[in-house]
Design an enzyme around this catalytic site. Structure first.
Site: not given
Ligand code: CMC
Length: 423
Positions: A264, A305, A363
């Site tokens: 996460h 994702h 990210d």
């Protein structure tokens, strides 16, 4: 609710199940009455299960769409600051000039933390991970602020949400300066939300932090892009903890704990760790092969994702920001950044990644931007937590204001021993 129904036939018995439609997105089959029939549904990881209804954020992973309260993320990232976005998520509308002034001054008024909370920091080892410290300090806020603990009271909920939003940058930055053994730098409200955090991170009594508008804006964009993402693991955790009536500080501490996991919020930190391990461009092929090997647990961090089965719209924005920051700092030719860009290129051209639509996620780029800004790897997820607090408090408030809110209590398929006796 629509007139459409789904029909379930089990052992010859027909059960009609209503279909619920939201304003956007796929419809959901309402299975709430199934338990009366002695039936449960099975869906580990909630792949096909809507756990609640929400009016805050919409994600369409196939069409790369992300809306906060109906506004596209691209427009919010271009035209708003993080406080506009936080106000929007919590209240449902962007603030007008007067509302913004009041909100800004409210957040400014809460940016300091209770002086005794500094003792809580001091109870931790100096080398503790900032996320571990944040979980502890945010959780312990309930021992310092108890004039806002009636979770059924809207005003109390607003006050605790404002406190959390205002204090998280202070707590986050201090979790890092505590690591360094440096004195805590107090918030300076005139620097703005993003600038204030960078100042608390990087200035010290003998060195003033020089604010660079390009870098501050890049950091602000990281906050905006990470502010909410509907029912992800940490937000669902906040909702589940909050569903029992737990206090807001406990709820947000649990969200931070959930976010810390590498699948996460820990992905940006894991990306930089992976780049450090790869070391140079000649070894990229070896790591790509490992990522493709089903017998190897290694995955390319910062790729893929759960929801975006196409490009992540946030990563497209962050990619542009990433190049702006590298140019501003003249870092494009630094080995680490060259390696990251080479990895991105090679993975995007690889059949395995193309077939599975595995693109770099937000990210991947936010990790590179933060590294360039001088933010240490250990603080990447902490920055994510500061940003996501805006989403967490909004979801928690929405849920607590919902008359249909029920304590979260999933069922299970029991696979253990049947009843037996001690001989
Ligand atoms: N590297 C190599 N293969 C991958 C990767 C990856 N990063 N991600 C997915 N795959 C493969 C996976 O093995 C599967 O292959 P196959 O169809 O042959 O079995 C296929 O792609 C589909 O993936 P999945 O496992 O069904 O995807 P998931 O929804 O279970 O996992 C994920 C999503 C994000 C956990 C995963 O992509 C991953 O572990 N990525 C790396 C960690 C990461 O960057 N996480 C940050 C997510 S964004 C931040 C956030 O919103 O919290």
């Amino acid at each position: 609710m629509t007139s459409r129904k789904a029909k379930l036939i089990i052992d010859g018995k027909e059960i009609d199940l209503p279909i619920i439609e939201g304003t956007m997105g796929p419809p959901s089959i309402d299975i709430r009455t199934l338990s009366q029939e002695g039936l449960y549904t099975f869906d580990p990881g909630y792949i096909s299960t809507a756990s609640c209804s929400s009016a805050i954020t919409f994600v369409d992973g196939l069409n790369s769409q992300l809306l906060y309260r109906g506004y596209p993320i691209e427009q919010l990232a271009e035209k708003c600051d993080f406080l506009d976005v936080s106000y929007l998520l919590f209240n449902g509308e962007l603030p007008d000039a007067k509302e913004k002034e009041v909100f800004q001054s409210t957040i400014n008024g809460h940016s300091l933390i209770h002086d005794q909370l500094t003792s809580v920091f001091k109870g931790f080892r100096r080398d503790a991970h900032p996320m571990a410290v944040m979980i502890g300090v945010v959780g312990s806020m309930s021992a310092f602020y108890f004039d806002d603990m009636d979770v059924s009271n809207r005003k109390h909920r607003r006050l605790s949400a404002e406190r959390l939003l205002a204090k998280l940058p202070t707590i986050g930055a201090w979790s890092y300066t505590y690591n360094l053994g440096l004195p805590f730098v107090y918030p300076q409200n005139d620097l703005g939300y993003a600038g204030n955090f960078l100042n608390m991170m990087f200035s010290s009594p003998n060195k003033k932090y020089q604010n660079n508008p390009v870098l501050t804006r890049a950091f602000e964009k990281i906050l905006i892009l990470h502010a909410d993402h509907e029912q992800n693991a940490s937000t669902s955790t906040v909702r589940l903890v909050g569903s029992s009536g737990a206090n807001p500080y406990a709820c947000i501490a649990s969200g931070i704990a959930s976010l810390w996991g590498p699948a996460h919020g820990g992905a940006n930190e894991a990306t930089l760790k992976m780049l450090a391990e790869i070391k140079n461009e000649s070894r990229i092929g070896e790591y790509i092969n490992r990522a493709k090997d089903k017998d190897d647990e290694f995955r390319l961090m910062g790729f893929g994702h759960r929801v975006y089965r196409n490009k992540d719209p946030r990563s497209e924005i962050m990619k542009v920001t990433c190049h702006e920051v590298l140019d501003e700092l003249n870092l494009s030719n630094e080995p680490l950044f060259k390696l990251a860009l080479a990895l991105e290129k090679i993975a995007l051209e690889d059949e395995y990644f193309i077939e599975r639509k595995l693109f770099p996620n937000v990210d991947f780029y936010s990790g590179i931007v933060m590294k360039a800004l001088g933010i240490p790897n250990s603080m990447f997820t902490a920055v994510f937590a500061i940003a996501r607090t805006a989403g967490w408090v909004s979801h928690w408030n929405e849920m607590m204001g919902d008359k249909n809110n029920k304590i979260g209590r999933p069922r299970q398929i029991y696979t253990g021993k049947t009843q037996r006796n001690i001989s």
